[in-house]
Design an enzyme around this catalytic site. Structure first.
Site, PDB file in Angstrom:
ATOM      1  N   ASP A  98      70.611  75.578  71.026  1.00 55.09           N
ATOM      2  CA  ASP A  98      71.548  75.281  69.949  1.00 55.09           C
ATOM      3  C   ASP A  98      71.985  73.833  70.027  1.00 55.09           C
ATOM      4  O   ASP A  98      72.221  73.289  71.096  1.00 55.09           O
ATOM      5  CB  ASP A  98      72.779  76.190  70.047  1.00 55.09           C
ATOM      6  CG  ASP A  98      73.771  75.907  68.938  1.00 55.09           C
ATOM      7  OD1 ASP A  98      73.436  76.200  67.776  1.00 55.09           O
ATOM      8  OD2 ASP A  98      74.861  75.377  69.221  1.00 55.09           O
ATOM      9  N   GLU A 188      66.678  75.921  66.374  1.00 55.12           N
ATOM     10  CA  GLU A 188      67.291  76.119  65.075  1.00 55.12           C
ATOM     11  C   GLU A 188      66.465  75.380  64.027  1.00 55.12           C
ATOM     12  O   GLU A 188      65.882  74.343  64.320  1.00 55.12           O
ATOM     13  CB  GLU A 188      68.671  75.459  65.109  1.00 55.12           C
ATOM     14  CG  GLU A 188      69.819  76.356  64.874  1.00 55.12           C
ATOM     15  CD  GLU A 188      71.103  75.563  64.990  1.00 55.12           C
ATOM     16  OE1 GLU A 188      71.947  75.717  64.125  1.00 55.12           O
ATOM     17  OE2 GLU A 188      71.244  74.771  65.939  1.00 55.12           O
ATOM     18  N   CYS A 241      77.697  87.688  65.945  1.00 56.32           N
ATOM     19  CA  CYS A 241      78.218  88.010  67.275  1.00 56.32           C
ATOM     20  C   CYS A 241      77.027  88.344  68.163  1.00 56.32           C
ATOM     21  O   CYS A 241      76.235  89.231  67.848  1.00 56.32           O
ATOM     22  CB  CYS A 241      79.177  89.197  67.210  1.00 56.32           C
ATOM     23  SG  CYS A 241      79.649  89.785  68.844  1.00 56.32           S
ATOM     24  N   CYS A 244      77.533  92.255  69.531  1.00 52.61           N
ATOM     25  CA  CYS A 244      77.390  93.456  68.704  1.00 52.61           C
ATOM     26  C   CYS A 244      76.613  93.209  67.413  1.00 52.61           C
ATOM     27  O   CYS A 244      76.284  94.146  66.696  1.00 52.61           O
ATOM     28  CB  CYS A 244      78.751  94.063  68.391  1.00 52.61           C
ATOM     29  SG  CYS A 244      79.730  93.084  67.232  1.00 52.61           S
ATOM     30  N   CYS A 260      84.935  87.806  68.190  1.00 46.96           N
ATOM     31  CA  CYS A 260      84.436  88.846  67.299  1.00 46.96           C
ATOM     32  C   CYS A 260      85.541  89.847  66.990  1.00 46.96           C
ATOM     33  O   CYS A 260      86.164  90.401  67.902  1.00 46.96           O
ATOM     34  CB  CYS A 260      83.241  89.550  67.933  1.00 46.96           C
ATOM     35  SG  CYS A 260      82.597  90.884  66.913  1.00 46.96           S
ATOM     36  N   CYS A 263      83.969  93.701  68.048  1.00 47.51           N
ATOM     37  CA  CYS A 263      83.878  94.170  69.431  1.00 47.51           C
ATOM     38  C   CYS A 263      84.844  93.442  70.363  1.00 47.51           C
ATOM     39  O   CYS A 263      84.976  93.807  71.528  1.00 47.51           O
ATOM     40  CB  CYS A 263      82.437  94.058  69.950  1.00 47.51           C
ATOM     41  SG  CYS A 263      81.911  92.373  70.291  1.00 47.51           S
ATOM     42  N   ASP A 270      78.882  77.461  70.867  1.00 53.24           N
ATOM     43  CA  ASP A 270      77.495  77.005  71.003  1.00 53.24           C
ATOM     44  C   ASP A 270      76.667  77.975  71.849  1.00 53.24           C
ATOM     45  O   ASP A 270      75.493  78.211  71.577  1.00 53.24           O
ATOM     46  CB  ASP A 270      77.451  75.601  71.621  1.00 53.24           C
ATOM     47  CG  ASP A 270      78.246  74.587  70.808  1.00 53.24           C
ATOM     48  OD1 ASP A 270      78.223  74.686  69.570  1.00 53.24           O
ATOM     49  OD2 ASP A 270      78.890  73.711  71.418  1.00 53.24           O
TER      50      ASP A 270
HETATM   51 ZN   LIG Z   1      80.957  91.591  68.303  1.00 53.05          ZN
END
Ligand SMILES: [Zn+2]
Length: 328
Positions: A98, A188, A241, A244, A260, A263, A270
């Site tokens: 990233d 990316e 995320c 999850c 998140c 979760c 990053d």
């Molecule tokens: Zn999550």
């Protein structure tokens, strides 16, 4: 200006030669011996051992300096320096890279382990800004068409070249580190990073530099038998995320930490993005071109008898001229 090595086969002697009269010299057809800045020792050693062949030379001029680029066909990197081939069916081991907003590069595995974190940004452009401004002003103050203006413009050109060299040096260090420590990388998409570019932060690496880094990673990974994939440009690596998989819509550039709502996980922005890219690689491993199509030539041309391809032995790490020595 380009010179090809067409005479070499006819006369049995290369028309483009290095280090003939002096260790720091290149001999060009029709021009003769040219003294150069860089030592040619590593190239001479490879040529002498039949591990490399000069295909052509290009002469160019930039920022008041002449430069000779030699296009060389070389033997494959020594097997010890290449990544071992993965077992059929082994689709793991991916690392995502990233481009951070504040720091240049973060790499991580799909399991969430951070493998590389380059947090020293090349501030070359920014720290050089006062000088750039001063030299630009000096140019505009001089009378158009005057010798003084030409001198000031040349000075500014050399200054820009110095900034460029510093940035290239940094990018080579980062790309070397990444391809040495990873055999499977996901980058990316360039367009995505372009959309994210935040000018207020005076992005540590410009878009152009990121493109150059991707280019270096790709060709250096090929030398080492590695694989590089570029994630789908619509893949929301920053907003997803990594724990999850929920995509968060309200992530702003100011959010340094990804939290998140689904979760509850909280981690560096990053790092989260890099983990998502690695996961993307695991899911899209089928996009990896097969080794033959990737153009690897390992052993394919290494046979007894006459062989136009240099293959007497392998290229060692000392031979690989990827470290960058900017002209003083
Ligand atoms: Zn999550």
């Amino acid at each position: 200006m380009a010179f090809t090595d067409e005479e070499s086969t006819a006369k049995g002697r290369a028309s483009i030669r290095v280090g003939e009269d002096h260790p720091r010299s290149v001999t060009l057809p029709g021009i003769g011996v040219v003294r150069v800045h860089d030592d040619t020792r590593r190239l001479r050693r490879m040529l002498a051992a039949g591990r490399a062949r000069i295909l052509f030379a290009t002469v160019s001029r930039r920022a008041g300096r002449w430069r000779i680029s030699l296009n060389v066909q070389a033997a494959d990197l020594h097997p010890d320096l290449q990544h071992p081939t993965r077992q059929a069916g082994d689709h793991g081991g991916w690392a995502g890279v990233d481009r951070g907003l504040h720091i240049p590069v973060v790499a991580a595995t799909a399991e969430g382990a951070q493998t590389v974190r380059v947090d020293v940004a090349p501030k070359a452009t920014r720290t050089a800004q006062p000088t750039t401004r001063r030299l630009s002003r000096a140019v505009s103050r001089k009378k158009k068409g005057s010798a003084n203006r030409r001198k000031a413009a040349a000075h500014l050109g050399r200054h820009h070249e110095k900034i460029r060299n510093r940035r290239q040096h940094f990018l080579h260090q980062v790309s070397n580190l990444l391809v040495k420590t990873h055999d499977q990388l996901v980058l990316e998409d360039l367009n995505v990073t372009g959309m994210l570019a935040n000018h207020r932060l005076a992005a540590a690496i410009s878009d152009a530099a990121w493109g150059e880094l991707a280019r270096q990673i790709t060709y250096k990974a090929t030398w080492r038998g590695g694989t590089v994939l570029t994630a789908d440009r619509w893949f929301p690596s920053s907003k997803t995320c990594s724990a999850c998989g929920v995509v968060k819509q309200a992530l702003t550039l100011a959010d340094r930490v990804f939290t998140c709502g689904a979760c509850g996980i909280s981690l560096d922005r990053d790092l989260n993005a890099a983990v998502n890219l690695a996961t993307w690689g695991e899911q899209h491993h089928s996009q990896v071109p097969d080794p033959e199509a990737r153009g690897r030539v390992t052993n394919a041309h290494r046979q007894d008898g006459p062989d136009p391809r240099p293959g007497a032995s392998e290229t060692s790490l000392q031979d690989v001229g990827t470290d960058y020595a900017p002209a003083a």
